[in-house]
Write a protein that holds these residues in place. Structure first.
Motif, PDB file in Angstrom:
ATOM      1  N   ARG A  65      70.691 164.345  76.708  1.00  0.00           N
ATOM      2  CA  ARG A  65      72.084 164.461  76.492  1.00  0.00           C
ATOM      3  C   ARG A  65      72.780 163.945  77.715  1.00  0.00           C
ATOM      4  N   PRO A  66      73.896 163.326  77.548  1.00  0.00           N
ATOM      5  CA  PRO A  66      74.465 162.867  76.279  1.00  0.00           C
ATOM      6  C   PRO A  66      73.794 161.661  75.536  1.00  0.00           C
ATOM      7  N   GLU A  67      74.401 161.179  74.542  1.00  0.00           N
ATOM      8  CA  GLU A  67      73.765 159.874  73.936  1.00  0.00           C
ATOM      9  C   GLU A  67      73.578 158.566  74.369  1.00  0.00           C
ATOM     10  N   MET A  68      74.304 158.334  75.489  1.00  0.00           N
ATOM     11  CA  MET A  68      74.192 157.311  76.206  1.00  0.00           C
ATOM     12  C   MET A  68      73.087 157.056  76.919  1.00  0.00           C
ATOM     13  N   THR A  69      72.300 157.923  77.255  1.00  0.00           N
ATOM     14  CA  THR A  69      70.824 157.666  77.736  1.00  0.00           C
ATOM     15  C   THR A  69      69.931 157.295  76.851  1.00  0.00           C
ATOM     16  N   PRO A  70      69.878 158.072  75.668  1.00  0.00           N
ATOM     17  CA  PRO A  70      68.804 157.541  74.686  1.00  0.00           C
ATOM     18  C   PRO A  70      69.357 156.075  74.231  1.00  0.00           C
ATOM     19  N   ILE A  71      70.512 155.630  74.102  1.00  0.00           N
ATOM     20  CA  ILE A  71      70.949 154.429  73.630  1.00  0.00           C
ATOM     21  C   ILE A  71      70.490 153.417  74.708  1.00  0.00           C
ATOM     22  N   VAL A  72      70.462 153.814  75.990  1.00  0.00           N
ATOM     23  CA  VAL A  72      70.055 152.518  77.033  1.00  0.00           C
ATOM     24  C   VAL A  72      68.603 152.578  76.737  1.00  0.00           C
ATOM     25  N   MET A  73      67.836 153.592  76.740  1.00  0.00           N
ATOM     26  CA  MET A  73      66.360 153.598  76.536  1.00  0.00           C
ATOM     27  C   MET A  73      66.228 152.648  75.153  1.00  0.00           C
ATOM     28  N   GLY A  74      66.898 153.034  74.009  1.00  0.00           N
ATOM     29  CA  GLY A  74      66.488 152.625  72.869  1.00  0.00           C
ATOM     30  C   GLY A  74      66.805 150.736  72.895  1.00  0.00           C
TER      31      GLY A  74
END
Length: 288
Positions: A65-74
């Motif tokens: 959390r929040p969503e921006m970290t998994p977006i960067v990883m993805g």
């Protein structure tokens, strides 16, 4: 006699896979196959992290959390899918070699972060097993492949393709060195990011992001050693894809950001300017 002949054939096949016939700068078969094996793991991460960034508790190795970290990883893994696809089809080792050093740095940092934050993982999830497997194997596998395929390097710059201007190489290398040092500092002291980063991070996610910064910094630092445009082309293509995905993600989850923070505009603006710069560089070099 039959056993000796069988062993000889097996040894010959192994040599074809792992030993260059000459210093001809070619990509070895084992390098291609390692790339092909890695791609599905990265593609799965893209689907989960970039496609479903709000569902990490259900589908990923730990809740982010929040969503921006998994977006960067993805986005980073998406660029990795493209890069390893190019590795699997490339003919010349120097066109992909620099990125292996950046990926090596990244995998080491991910492995260390995994040990340091073991308690943060969902140990009963299948994705956790895949994560541990991936970052137990790749910190050894990636540098081993680099060292093995490096033996095909003729030791001299050959080919008549365009050269990157010296100013571009110096600037890119300087940026890479600064980012690399910053990544090491932030990984060692993740508290420096907490409270000032444009979106909320924990010590764990700060270290994860620092790992991605380290990958970016190292590849930019190393690629300047080879002045040939062909040595930077695939790297820049991968970076264009990765930064584009990140900026699309910024729009998707803008609510994660603090618009009143100067660092928000510095980070988003910096990524935008960098993407524009490498896009212009790519178009210019390709026209040459």
């Amino acid at each position: 006699m039959t056993q000796v002949i069988t062993m000889t054939k097996s040894d010959t096949a192994l040599r074809r896979w792992t030993r260059p016939a000459a210093r001809d700068g070619q990509v070895l078969q084992i390098t291609r196959w390692v790339a092909r094996v890695i791609i599905p793991f990265l593609a799965a991460a893209v689907v989960i992290l970039y496609g479903l960034p709000d569902q990490t508790a259900r589908y990923f190795a730990w809740t982010i959390r929040p969503e921006m970290t998994p977006i960067v990883m993805g986005a980073g893994y998406g660029a990795g899918v493209y890069f390893f696809y190019r590795v699997s089809t490339a003919d010349e080792w120097h066109t992909v070699a620099p990125v292996f050093l950046g990926i090596t740095t990244f995998t080491w940092l991910m492995a260390i972060a995994t040990v340091l934050h073991w308690e943060n993982f969902n140990h009963s999830h299948f994705a956790f097993d895949l994560w541990v497997f991936l970052y137990a194997v790749t910190p050894v596998l990636i540098p081993a492949i680099w060292a093995l395929n490096r033996r095909t390097d003729p030791g001299e710059l050959i080919g008549g393709d365009p050269r990157l201007p010296r100013a571009v190489r110096v600037l890119g290398g300087g940026i890479g060195a600064i980012v690399t040092v910053g990544a090491v500092v932030l990984f060692a002291v993740p508290e420096l990011m907490i409270g000032v980063w444009p979106w909320t991070v924990s010590p764990f996610t700060a270290r994860i992001l620092a790992g991605w910064f380290g990958l970016f910094g190292v590849v930019n630092s190393v690629v300047v050693l080879d002045p040939r445009w062909s040595g930077a082309r695939i790297l820049i293509q991968s970076e264009m894809l990765g930064f584009t995905l990140v900026l699309i993600g910024v729009v998707r989850v803008w609510a994660n950001f603090d618009p009143s923070s100067v660092l928000t505009w510095g980070v988003v603006g910096g990524m935008t300017l960098y993407l524009i710069a490498i896009l212009l560089l790519y178009v210019w070099m390709e026209t040459r």
